[in-house]
Design an enzyme around this catalytic site. Structure first.
Site, PDB file in Angstrom:
ATOM      1  N   TRP A 233       0.784  -1.194  -0.018  1.00  0.00           N
ATOM      2  CA  TRP A 233      -0.061  -0.015  -0.105  1.00  0.00           C
ATOM      3  C   TRP A 233       0.726   1.270   0.068  1.00  0.00           C
ATOM      4  O   TRP A 233       0.348   2.494  -0.178  1.00  0.00           O
ATOM      5  CB  TRP A 233      -0.943   0.040   1.181  1.00  0.00           C
ATOM      6  N   ASP A 234       2.214   1.080   0.340  1.00  0.00           N
ATOM      7  CA  ASP A 234       2.885   2.225   0.400  1.00  0.00           C
ATOM      8  C   ASP A 234       2.785   3.066  -0.743  1.00  0.00           C
ATOM      9  O   ASP A 234       2.876   4.219  -0.902  1.00  0.00           O
ATOM     10  CB  ASP A 234       4.595   1.710   0.509  1.00  0.00           C
TER      11      ASP A 234
ATOM     12  N   GLU B 290       0.423  -2.086  12.524  1.00  0.00           N
ATOM     13  CA  GLU B 290       0.940  -3.277  12.459  1.00  0.00           C
ATOM     14  C   GLU B 290       1.249  -3.917  13.949  1.00  0.00           C
ATOM     15  O   GLU B 290       1.560  -5.088  14.285  1.00  0.00           O
ATOM     16  CB  GLU B 290       2.087  -3.771  11.532  1.00  0.00           C
TER      17      GLU B 290
ATOM     18  N   LYS C 264       2.722   1.158  15.826  1.00  0.00           N
ATOM     19  CA  LYS C 264       3.839   1.143  15.079  1.00  0.00           C
ATOM     20  C   LYS C 264       4.036   2.324  14.297  1.00  0.00           C
ATOM     21  O   LYS C 264       4.935   2.832  14.032  1.00  0.00           O
ATOM     22  CB  LYS C 264       3.874   0.058  14.402  1.00  0.00           C
ATOM     23  N   GLN C 265       2.757   2.834  13.890  1.00  0.00           N
ATOM     24  CA  GLN C 265       2.742   3.689  12.982  1.00  0.00           C
ATOM     25  C   GLN C 265       1.348   4.722  12.984  1.00  0.00           C
ATOM     26  O   GLN C 265       0.380   4.130  13.651  1.00  0.00           O
ATOM     27  CB  GLN C 265       2.944   3.122  11.358  1.00  0.00           C
TER      28      GLN C 265
HETATM   29  C1  BGC Z   1       4.875  -1.048   7.464  1.00  0.00           C
HETATM   30  C2  BGC Z   1       4.185  -1.148   6.613  1.00  0.00           C
HETATM   31  C3  BGC Z   1       4.828  -1.163   5.160  1.00  0.00           C
HETATM   32  C4  BGC Z   1       5.813  -2.119   4.877  1.00  0.00           C
HETATM   33  C5  BGC Z   1       6.559  -1.962   3.913  1.00  0.00           C
HETATM   34  C6  BGC Z   1       6.194  -2.227   7.545  1.00  0.00           C
HETATM   35  O1  BGC Z   1       7.214  -1.954   8.521  1.00  0.00           O
HETATM   36  O2  BGC Z   1       4.364  -1.195   8.975  1.00  0.00           O
HETATM   37  O3  BGC Z   1       2.885  -0.278   6.763  1.00  0.00           O
HETATM   38  O4  BGC Z   1       3.602  -1.216   4.119  1.00  0.00           O
HETATM   39  O5  BGC Z   1       6.864  -1.804   6.185  1.00  0.00           O
HETATM   40  O6  BGC Z   1       7.150  -0.591   3.675  1.00  0.00           O
END
Ligand code: BGC
Length: 762
Positions: A355-356, A482, A591-592
């Protein structure tokens, strides 16, 4: 490009960690190929290196063992391959081989020139026997001839006359990097490459290699040209070739070897060898100087489309340009591929698309280069059947569910709680398709490809959610964060499903009105289904906590205990490398950005006070262990008028890779953060929003800056925005007049508008 366009480091450290890091930082890529910046001559014996060259979208399958064979779990993944090593050039001055680890390095530097599109290394070296030489190496992956990678290698004798020998290698039996202790890179080494042929034809070395499982082929061709007389000898051994070139060098003379590599692959070509031959002929047809000129012209146009400048902070300006340049190096230039999480700079996340792309990187292209943005949607369209298949695997009867991580359309996530369960990817892909439409009003493309994506993702929500007490609930999914997995009613997911459903209805209406109904007919979308979309949209359950006045991240988030941040040692971050996932899931710890991200992209779902309280709440429980986080906090802080926070988060995001803030840039750049960094300027400080009701700005100015500017494309017109301390100037650079909204007031932009600055978020 104005201002400083060169990122340079001097007095190169030869510590192994720094070398690997710089392989990433100075890699060359063009969206099709990527080559890590290894020393041509290699490192010292025993030093680690990730020596790789990659083709976007070129992969092999690899087994992904599941300890328990539960139904529908993914047992095979795709992995982007390291396809060849054509970086090797060893130089001998008389009988002394050049090495940075022997003799004396008197001067050394590396640079990336973002206006010229080249990287370089310059060394003044004194051999153990006292021969002093200046070595200047320049590398380019061409944006104009995408299969082409060049190395221009120049040696100047400073105090000697001698024989000079170059040994240039072309190696087909390469491997991918792996690290069994890091979940963010491949954990096992597989034999992916099957040698087909290696040899010379008319002075060009060709290596043809098949993949072991995916049935793909790659051919690379290498040609060495010495810019003076020399004696060439060719040697083939196993799946590699070697060209030795012997010549002489005199004091103060320079000798230059130019090494051309071209890549051809069967994802795109029926006959790779023939394609490599024709690409090599094309590369040879003009001088290297002409290739450099074409590169520069391409980049002049790129920087002109972007025109981003920050006044009063050269370091952050350079870091932001570095990030935009990396986005350009990473973005697919055709519909066969996308943007990997690490661009083409390394093997982290195995070259997968997440999804990035849609939520972090694509906005940059939607606003500055809509054609590239359209390619990205077209790629998602090309894997829509794969997404339909994936939906079936997960038990759905209707719709399409995009794989959480993929290259060719099949799911690659081994750990489904923080992988396949992230259904929001459907809403994200719909969101970026809608954003492309809002920025371009390209209804034809929506009719051909975009709408089908939005309809099929909408169908999936209908099949996933259910009504409960009159509201539409989406249970057992994972949101962006996550550290909190498999939950009911993740706020972000529900808000994104709502937007997806809303636009499925809108596209249905728009396409019907325009008589462009091919997608509707193709998938048999009925009025009843569309009515059901609308009902679910209107009745979507968006969690809200009366007491706190915030949107809980999901139904259970607020019941959990807050993570003990005070007693967590600094070296225990990122938490994912130190605690069992289940332990983490039981706490309030993010985490984000998750709900905070929703407050940016789906901002109209809540009032500003709720957003303000949510921001304050989640800020306290977010570790930013993911690089996809600080940029979003910066944007929302800007929206709320929290200028100092917006600036601090922006700085962290801007410097993330150049300063290796996450300690894993060796595995590749953090491309999503780079896109987020752009958004933090344009959406954050600039307050830009694309809505159906129009284009919005709400400029603020960090007090550390005297101004900033950028250009965007909107409905075929180019608009420049220059923000100063007292006012913002909007200029229609070309195209038709447009209505723009500044601080929520509508203006007709016909030429230039000067609007006094206001405090944002008050
Ligand atoms: C993040 C995800 C991301 C992935 C790839 C993970 O650490 O939590 O949101 O899509 O990294 O960049």
């Amino acid at each position: 490009m104005n201002g400083n366009s060169i990122y340079e480091i001097k007095n190169l450290s030869l510590a192994n960690d720094d070398l690997i890091l710089n392989e990433t930082i100075f890699h060359n890529a063009n969206g099709y190929i990527g080559v890590r910046s290894n020393f041509e001559e290699g490192y010292k014996e025993g030093f680690d290196s990730i020596r790789g060259s990659y083709i976007n979208g070129f992969y092999d399958f690899a087994e992904m063992k599941q300890a328990e064979k539960l139904c529908g779990l993914c047992e095979e993944k795709q992995t982007m391959l390291n396809v060849v090593d054509s970086q090797g050039i060893k130089v001998k001055l008389g009988d002394e081989p050049f090495s940075m680890f022997e003799g004396t390095v008197e001067e050394s530097s590396r640079y990336l020139d973002m206006a010229a599109g080249v990287t370089g290394r310059r060394i003044v070296w004194c051999s153990p026997k006292g021969k002093r030489a200046e070595i200047v190496i320049k590398r380019m992956t061409s944006f104009v001839q995408l299969p082409l990678f060049t190395i221009e290698y120049t040696v100047k004798a400073l105090n000697f006359d001698s024989d000079i020998t170059f040994v240039s290698t072309h190696i087909g039996d390469v491997k991918n990097y792996f690290n069994p202790n890091d979940p963010r890179v491949a954990g096992e080494s597989f034999e992916h490459l099957v040698p087909v042929s290696a040899g010379f034809k008319n002075g060009v070395s060709y290596i043809v290699t098949d993949t072991s499982k995916s049935g793909l082929t790659v051919c690379t061709a290498v040609k060495n040209i010495l810019m003076k007389d020399g004696e060439f000898s060719e040697c083939v051994g196993g799946h590699r070739t070697e060209t030795t070139i012997a010549s002489q060098i005199k004091e103060n003379e320079t000798v230059t070897l130019v090494k051309y590599t071209v890549f051809a692959d069967s994802v795109r070509q029926a006959d790779c060898k023939a394609k490599a031959e024709s690409e090599m002929a094309k590369a040879m047809a003009v001088s290297l100087e002409k290739h450099y000129e074409a590169q520069k012209a391409y980049l002049d146009n790129f920087w002109n489309q972007t025109s981003l400048e920050i006044e009063g902070d050269d370091d952050l300006c350079l870091a932001s340009k570095y990030n935009m340049y990396q986005l350009l190096q990473s973005v697919a230039k055709d519909e066969h591929c996308n943007i990997t999480a690490k661009g083409l700079s390394g093997e982290g996340y195995e070259g997968h698309y997440f999804w990035d792309t849609e939520m972090y990187m694509q906005p940059f292209f939607t606003l500055t280069n809509p054609e590239l943005s359209r390619n990205l949607v077209a790629y998602r369209y090309s894997i829509l059947d794969g997404a339909r298949e994936n939906a079936k695997i997960l038990g759905h009867k209707k719709g399409a569910l995009y794989p959480w991580r993929t290259i060719m359309g099949k799911e690659c996530s081994g750990y489904f709680p923080s992988g396949s369960a992230q259904y929001h990817i459907n809403g994200d892909i719909a969101y970026s398709t809608i954003a492309y439409y809002l920025a371009t009003k390209d209804l034809d493309f929506i009719a051909q490809k975009g709408a089908e994506i939005v309809f099929e993702t909408a169908r999936l929500w209908m099949d996933t959610g259910n009504y409960y007490h009159g509201q539409f609930h989406i249970n057992d999914v994972t949101g962006p964060d996550e550290y909190t997995c498999i939950v009911n009613n993740n706020y972000f997911t529900n808000a994104s499903a709502q937007y997806n459903l809303h636009w499925a209805v809108r596209f249905y209406q728009l396409l019907k009105e325009a008589g462009k109904t091919q997608a509707i007919e193709k998938i048999g979308l009925t009025e009843e289904e569309v009515a059901a979309f609308e009902k679910a949209e209107k009745n979507m359950y968006l969690p809200y906590d009366e007491e706190l006045g915030i949107n809980p991240q999901d139904d259970s988030f607020l019941q959990k205990e807050v993570w003990d941040f005070e007693n967590t040692p600094k070296d225990h971050y990122p938490l994912l490398l130190h605690y069992h996932p289940l332990y983490i899931y039981r706490y309030q710890v993010c985490k984000q950005a998750d709900t905070v991200l929703a407050h940016f992209v789906y901002e109209d779902a809540q009032d500003i006070e709720t957003i303000r309280k949510s921001f304050a709440y989640y800020e306290k429980v977010t570790t930013h262990d993911s690089s996809l986080s600080t940029c979003i906090y910066s944007i929302v802080a800007s929206k709320l008028g929290l200028e100092d926070k917006a600036y601090a988060y922006f700085g962290d995001s801007a410097k993330l890779d150049l300063f290796n803030l996450h300690h894993n840039t060796k595995d590749g750049i953090h491309t999503a953060n780079m896109g987020g960094n752009y958004m933090a300027i344009v959406y954050g400080f600039g307050g830009l929003r694309l809505k159906e009701s129009g284009l919005y700005f709400a400029p603020s100015l960090p007090k550390q800056w005297t101004g900033y500017k950028f250009k965007i494309m909107y409905e075929g017109s180019q608009i420049q925005v220059e923000v100063g301390s007292d006012s913002s100037v909007f200029t229609l650079v070309n195209g038709d007049a447009k209505t723009i909204h500044v601080y929520d007031e509508a203006y007709e932009l016909e030429n230039t508008l000067t609007i006094p600055r206001k405090k944002v978020g008050a």
